[in-house]
Design a protein around this motif. Sequence first.
Motif, mmCIF file in Angstrom:
data_model
loop_
_atom_site.group_PDB
_atom_site.id
_atom_site.type_symbol
_atom_site.label_atom_id
_atom_site.label_comp_id
_atom_site.label_asym_id
_atom_site.label_seq_id
_atom_site.Cartn_x
_atom_site.Cartn_y
_atom_site.Cartn_z
ATOM 1 N N GLY A 69 0.818 -1.217 0.000
ATOM 2 C CA GLY A 69 0.000 0.000 0.000
ATOM 3 C C GLY A 69 0.843 1.255 0.000
ATOM 4 O O GLY A 69 0.555 2.210 -0.730
ATOM 5 N N ILE A 70 1.887 1.265 0.811
ATOM 6 C CA ILE A 70 2.791 2.426 0.850
ATOM 7 C C ILE A 70 3.397 2.652 -0.534
ATOM 8 O O ILE A 70 3.431 3.777 -1.040
ATOM 9 N N ALA A 71 3.862 1.563 -1.166
ATOM 10 C CA ALA A 71 4.471 1.680 -2.492
ATOM 11 C C ALA A 71 3.458 2.169 -3.526
ATOM 12 O O ALA A 71 3.735 3.098 -4.291
ATOM 13 N N ILE A 72 2.279 1.558 -3.542
ATOM 14 C CA ILE A 72 1.274 1.896 -4.556
ATOM 15 C C ILE A 72 0.815 3.342 -4.417
ATOM 16 O O ILE A 72 0.703 4.072 -5.412
ATOM 17 N N VAL A 73 0.555 3.779 -3.197
ATOM 18 C CA VAL A 73 0.119 5.163 -2.998
ATOM 19 C C VAL A 73 1.248 6.127 -3.376
ATOM 20 O O VAL A 73 1.001 7.168 -4.001
ATOM 21 N N SER A 74 2.484 5.774 -3.050
ATOM 22 C CA SER A 74 3.629 6.605 -3.440
ATOM 23 C C SER A 74 3.735 6.716 -4.956
ATOM 24 O O SER A 74 3.970 7.805 -5.494
ATOM 25 N N ILE A 75 3.575 5.596 -5.641
ATOM 26 C CA ILE A 75 3.648 5.574 -7.107
ATOM 27 C C ILE A 75 2.568 6.475 -7.703
ATOM 28 O O ILE A 75 2.830 7.264 -8.617
#
Length: 140
Positions: A43-49
């Motif tokens: 989730g952290i990665a996807i939202v950052s992307i």
Amino acid sequence: MVSVGRTKAEDPSRAVRYEAIGRALLKTAQDLSELQDARYGNGIAIVSIHAAIALTDSLTVAYRQVKSTDGDHSRAADLLVHALGHRAEDAQVRRLRGILNAKSTASYSGTFYTVDDGIRVLNETRVYADWAQGLIRSRP
């Protein structure tokens, strides 16, 4: 010339909306990372992307009145270079490509991201966001 993929014309006044979305998503990713919950790495990665994508849209709309609608998100980096011309820093374009390439892995591959993995994407996005927001503030 490199093809920029499918695009959509946008009124330059919409650039501020994309920037606001990018900032909000970056804050959301930061807040998720602070929870240190092992389930939130992807989730952290996807939202950052998605924060990086929104900030890229803000730049391309502000500088060239166009945003990417291509299903291949990596084409957004090509459009960024096209939109910014000499303002597109090679290091930041490479950083964006790396962030965008993580999208498939974090979203669709079944790969489990640890919180540290997610934070690595978040940190890259923060550096890109700082650069992008500087250009947004100085746009024509």
